[in-house]
Motif scaffolding. Structure first.
Motif, PDB file in Angstrom:
ATOM      1  N   ASN A 282      -0.993   4.025   4.066  1.00 25.73           N
ATOM      2  CA  ASN A 282      -0.335   3.405   5.222  1.00 25.73           C
ATOM      3  C   ASN A 282      -0.295   4.322   6.444  1.00 25.73           C
ATOM      4  O   ASN A 282      -0.139   3.838   7.566  1.00 25.73           O
ATOM      5  N   ARG A 283      -0.453   5.616   6.237  1.00 23.24           N
ATOM      6  CA  ARG A 283      -0.529   6.537   7.384  1.00 23.24           C
ATOM      7  C   ARG A 283      -1.753   6.242   8.246  1.00 23.24           C
ATOM      8  O   ARG A 283      -1.785   6.584   9.417  1.00 23.24           O
TER       9      ARG A 283
ATOM     10  N   ASP B 267      -2.682   0.242  10.198  1.00 14.99           N
ATOM     11  CA  ASP B 267      -1.546  -0.422  10.842  1.00 14.99           C
ATOM     12  C   ASP B 267      -1.241  -1.745  10.138  1.00 14.99           C
ATOM     13  O   ASP B 267      -2.075  -2.303   9.416  1.00 14.99           O
ATOM     14  N   ALA B 268      -0.053  -2.223  10.353  1.00 14.85           N
ATOM     15  CA  ALA B 268       0.428  -3.434   9.679  1.00 14.85           C
ATOM     16  C   ALA B 268      -0.443  -4.647  10.004  1.00 14.85           C
ATOM     17  O   ALA B 268      -0.611  -5.537   9.159  1.00 14.85           O
TER      18      ALA B 268
ATOM     19  N   ARG C 275       2.131   5.151   0.654  1.00 17.84           N
ATOM     20  CA  ARG C 275       2.362   5.854   1.920  1.00 17.84           C
ATOM     21  C   ARG C 275       1.159   6.648   2.404  1.00 17.84           C
ATOM     22  O   ARG C 275       0.932   6.768   3.605  1.00 17.84           O
TER      23      ARG C 275
ATOM     24  N   TRP D  55      -3.284  -5.131   7.477  1.00 15.47           N
ATOM     25  CA  TRP D  55      -2.833  -5.718   6.210  1.00 15.47           C
ATOM     26  C   TRP D  55      -2.475  -7.185   6.413  1.00 15.47           C
ATOM     27  O   TRP D  55      -2.762  -8.017   5.545  1.00 15.47           O
TER      28      TRP D  55
ATOM     29  N   ALA E 278       0.852  -1.191   0.000  1.00 11.14           N
ATOM     30  CA  ALA E 278       0.000   0.000   0.000  1.00 11.14           C
ATOM     31  C   ALA E 278       0.888   1.242   0.000  1.00 11.14           C
ATOM     32  O   ALA E 278       1.945   1.257   0.630  1.00 11.14           O
TER      33      ALA E 278
END
Length: 172
Positions: free
Chosen positions: A110-111, A114-115, A107, A118, A105
């Motif tokens: 992704n802000r 959270d990981a 940036r 995903w 994904a």
């Protein structure tokens, strides 16, 4: 010596498969349905979503012992997923030779995510693939990615949506 054999096995595994394996995994009817789902999803948010199914890594990646993640990031760039106004493109990448799944994904998205979110999408897709339900797994992954994009980058109502990238599934 074990490392040499491991690299040789990996090389053979990747050369053993080709694009026909990707085409068998997703026949034309499945591709068409998934592409329609991508188009419908993109009407609800300003992001771009792409699915890439690759049979095996190119030889240059194998010779330098590159990871599936490295290839997915490279494909993200090659497919111009970064080329969105809000930096909110998402690539779902499958590498058949290693049964690897990567989600990349941009940036801007992704802000907000959270990981673990995903990782949950990847885990669900992995389970579907282990059960041989490739199209269903990709559909669920697309729905999850779309929900995230709608939550953070909804398409303004009454504003026509410009589709900046094609909605086709990339088979390699």
């Amino acid at each position: 010596m074990a490392q040499i054999w491991s690299r040789l096995r990996r090389f053979v595994a990747h050369r053993w498969v080709d694009v026909r394996d990707a085409q068998r995994a997703l026949p034309p009817s499945a591709l068409e349905r998934l592409e329609r789902r991508i188009a419908a999803s993109e009407q609800r948010h300003t992001g771009e979503v792409c699915i890439c199914v690759e049979a095996g890594l190119p030889t240059s990646y194998l010779l330098r012992d590159a990871s599936p993640r490295e290839r997915a990031v490279a494909m993200f760039g090659k497919l111009r997923m970064w080329d969105t106004e809000h930096n909110n493109g998402v690539l779902v990448y499958l590498l058949l030779a290693e049964h690897a799944i990567e989600l990349v994904a941009d940036r801007g998205l992704n802000r907000h995510v959270d990981a673990q979110r995903w990782q949950a999408v990847v885990a669900q897709l992995g389970e579907a693939l282990r059960q041989g339900q490739i199209e269903d797994g990709l559909t669920t992954a697309l729905e999850e990615v779309s929900a995230v994009l709608v939550a953070h980058f909804p398409q303004p109502s009454g504003v026509p949506r410009a589709n900046s990238l094609p909605n086709h599934i990339e088979l390699r």
